[in-house]
Design a protein around this motif. Structure first.
Motif, PDB file in Angstrom:
ATOM      1  N   VAL A  65     -53.692 -42.207  64.721  1.00  0.00           N
ATOM      2  CA  VAL A  65     -53.784 -41.136  65.721  1.00  0.00           C
ATOM      3  C   VAL A  65     -55.132 -40.419  65.670  1.00  0.00           C
ATOM      4  N   HIS A  66     -56.053 -40.950  64.829  1.00  0.00           N
ATOM      5  CA  HIS A  66     -57.419 -40.432  64.763  1.00  0.00           C
ATOM      6  C   HIS A  66     -57.460 -38.960  64.324  1.00  0.00           C
ATOM      7  N   LEU A  67     -56.741 -38.671  63.242  1.00  0.00           N
ATOM      8  CA  LEU A  67     -56.751 -37.341  62.636  1.00  0.00           C
ATOM      9  C   LEU A  67     -57.021 -37.481  61.148  1.00  0.00           C
ATOM     10  N   VAL A  68     -57.524 -36.421  60.531  1.00  0.00           N
ATOM     11  CA  VAL A  68     -57.579 -36.412  59.079  1.00  0.00           C
ATOM     12  C   VAL A  68     -56.152 -36.228  58.569  1.00  0.00           C
ATOM     13  N   GLN A  69     -55.868 -36.732  57.383  1.00  0.00           N
ATOM     14  CA  GLN A  69     -54.498 -36.726  56.885  1.00  0.00           C
ATOM     15  C   GLN A  69     -53.935 -35.323  56.744  1.00  0.00           C
ATOM     16  N   SER A  70     -54.773 -34.379  56.339  1.00  0.00           N
ATOM     17  CA  SER A  70     -54.287 -33.005  56.156  1.00  0.00           C
ATOM     18  C   SER A  70     -53.827 -32.402  57.477  1.00  0.00           C
ATOM     19  N   ALA A  71     -54.560 -32.693  58.564  1.00  0.00           N
ATOM     20  CA  ALA A  71     -54.179 -32.165  59.875  1.00  0.00           C
ATOM     21  C   ALA A  71     -52.872 -32.789  60.353  1.00  0.00           C
ATOM     22  N   LEU A  72     -52.689 -34.079  60.070  1.00  0.00           N
ATOM     23  CA  LEU A  72     -51.443 -34.741  60.450  1.00  0.00           C
ATOM     24  C   LEU A  72     -50.271 -34.153  59.676  1.00  0.00           C
ATOM     25  N   SER A  73     -50.452 -33.910  58.394  1.00  0.00           N
ATOM     26  CA  SER A  73     -49.385 -33.320  57.578  1.00  0.00           C
ATOM     27  C   SER A  73     -48.997 -31.948  58.094  1.00  0.00           C
ATOM     28  N   VAL A  74     -49.988 -31.150  58.474  1.00  0.00           N
ATOM     29  CA  VAL A  74     -49.715 -29.819  59.024  1.00  0.00           C
ATOM     30  C   VAL A  74     -48.911 -29.931  60.312  1.00  0.00           C
ATOM     31  N   SER A  75     -49.274 -30.893  61.172  1.00  0.00           N
ATOM     32  CA  SER A  75     -48.574 -31.071  62.435  1.00  0.00           C
ATOM     33  C   SER A  75     -47.115 -31.439  62.208  1.00  0.00           C
ATOM     34  N   VAL A  76     -46.852 -32.391  61.295  1.00  0.00           N
ATOM     35  CA  VAL A  76     -45.481 -32.819  61.035  1.00  0.00           C
ATOM     36  C   VAL A  76     -44.675 -31.694  60.391  1.00  0.00           C
ATOM     37  N   ARG A  77     -45.284 -30.975  59.455  1.00  0.00           N
ATOM     38  CA  ARG A  77     -44.574 -29.848  58.841  1.00  0.00           C
ATOM     39  C   ARG A  77     -44.261 -28.765  59.870  1.00  0.00           C
ATOM     40  N   LEU A 133     -45.488 -32.452  72.682  1.00  0.00           N
ATOM     41  CA  LEU A 133     -45.501 -33.912  72.683  1.00  0.00           C
ATOM     42  C   LEU A 133     -46.434 -34.451  71.612  1.00  0.00           C
ATOM     43  N   ARG A 134     -47.520 -33.723  71.360  1.00  0.00           N
ATOM     44  CA  ARG A 134     -48.473 -34.171  70.348  1.00  0.00           C
ATOM     45  C   ARG A 134     -47.793 -34.287  68.983  1.00  0.00           C
ATOM     46  N   ARG A 135     -46.986 -33.288  68.637  1.00  0.00           N
ATOM     47  CA  ARG A 135     -46.292 -33.320  67.354  1.00  0.00           C
ATOM     48  C   ARG A 135     -45.256 -34.448  67.305  1.00  0.00           C
ATOM     49  N   LEU A 136     -44.589 -34.669  68.424  1.00  0.00           N
ATOM     50  CA  LEU A 136     -43.643 -35.786  68.466  1.00  0.00           C
ATOM     51  C   LEU A 136     -44.357 -37.114  68.222  1.00  0.00           C
TER      52      LEU A 136
END
Length: 297
Positions: free
Chosen positions: A25-37, A3-6
């Protein structure tokens, strides 16, 4: 599928930017990019087209977005049910509001809901594209509920409940030939110049339909998304305007003339029929209908 990735995918899709979504979502951009990828890898598809300047959904991403929202909403509803049982309502309620809706006492509704449901965070979103946009955001799941004025239009996946009705009045400059008349008919306004709200806004829905039904032409000199500005432009002589009675009462800078027959402006509450309302959403809907009596405050 987490659900977090969604949630991260939906945030990027709605913000149109990894930078803005990361802040949301209170994340650094690199961590968000990793999650979406990671989500894209799990699905085996590309959800976004990325460029230096912006992020756009792919065709697959556009298909996936409403399903992701529905999944997140279902999970939130399940959590709401548990929290409501053990410790009161929690969560976030996203509410769309119009620029002007004086016929419904929104402030009192929000204040009472906050007092009765202090665990629910209220996020208000003003109409960026009028009632048409708000209705579509309820249908897509971007909003939980919205106050709209769509003049009898129907939207798939959206239920509208009438809350208040009031007449529109014709605003004319002081000293205008129509000022002081007991009433004005639509045919009398043939070829007059108007200051109007943009297409998609509540008063524009009513005006477009009334003039089309009467086979009357009108010219629009300016479109502005604010009724107070409409009044000021009417005062300056840029055209005539159609203003809700509740707004007209607040201004003495122009003359207001009734229309015959009256043009009715309606405010409704829009909710989704595609998704089950969260416990907070249902509580808010119940409160609105209770305080308005489904007919205005």
């Amino acid at each position: 599928m987490e659900l977090r990735r969604l949630g991260h995918f939906v945030a990027v899709a709605e913000e149109g930017s990894f930078t803005r979504a990361a802040r949301r979502v209170h994340l650094v951009q690199s961590a968000l990019s990793v999650s979406v990828r990671g989500l894209e890898k799990e699905l085996g598809v590309r959800l976004f087209e990325r460029s230096t300047h912006d992020v756009q959904l792919t065709d697959v991403g556009r298909v996936f977005l409403p399903e992701a929202r529905a999944t997140l909403a279902a999970a939130a509803a399940a959590l709401d049910a548990v929290q409501a049982t053990v410790g009161g309502l929690r969560g976030t309620l996203r509410i769309g509001i119009m620029q002007s809706m004086l016929a419904v006492d929104l402030a009192s509704i929000l204040a009472r809901f906050r007092d009765e449901r202090p665990g629910v965070e209220l996020r208000l979103r003003p109409a960026r594209g009028g009632s048409l946009k708000l209705s579509r955001e309820v249908e897509s799941g971007e909003l939980d509920v919205a106050f709209v004025s769509v003049a009898g239009h129907a939207f798939a996946g959206v239920e509208l409940t009438s809350l208040a009705r009031e007449p529109l009045l014709l605003a004319v400059p002081v000293g205008h030939p129509l000022a002081g008349q007991a009433a004005v008919t639509i045919p009398e306004l043939d070829r007059q110049i108007f200051v109007e709200a943009p297409v998609g806004w509540g008063t524009r829905f009513v005006a477009d339909r009334a003039f089309a039904d009467a086979h009357v032409n009108r010219s629009i000199s300016v479109e502005v998304a604010d009724l107070a500005t409409v009044v000021e432009l009417v005062r300056a002589g840029l055209g005539l305007g159609l203003i809700p009675q509740s707004v007209a009462r607040l201004s003495d800078r122009v003359e207001f003339v009734p229309l015959d027959p009256p043009l009715e402006w309606e405010i409704a509450l829009a909710v989704s029929t595609k998704r089950r309302a969260s416990a907070a959403g249902q509580a808010f809907e119940d409160l609105v209908l209770d305080m308005t009596g489904s007919g205005g405050l």
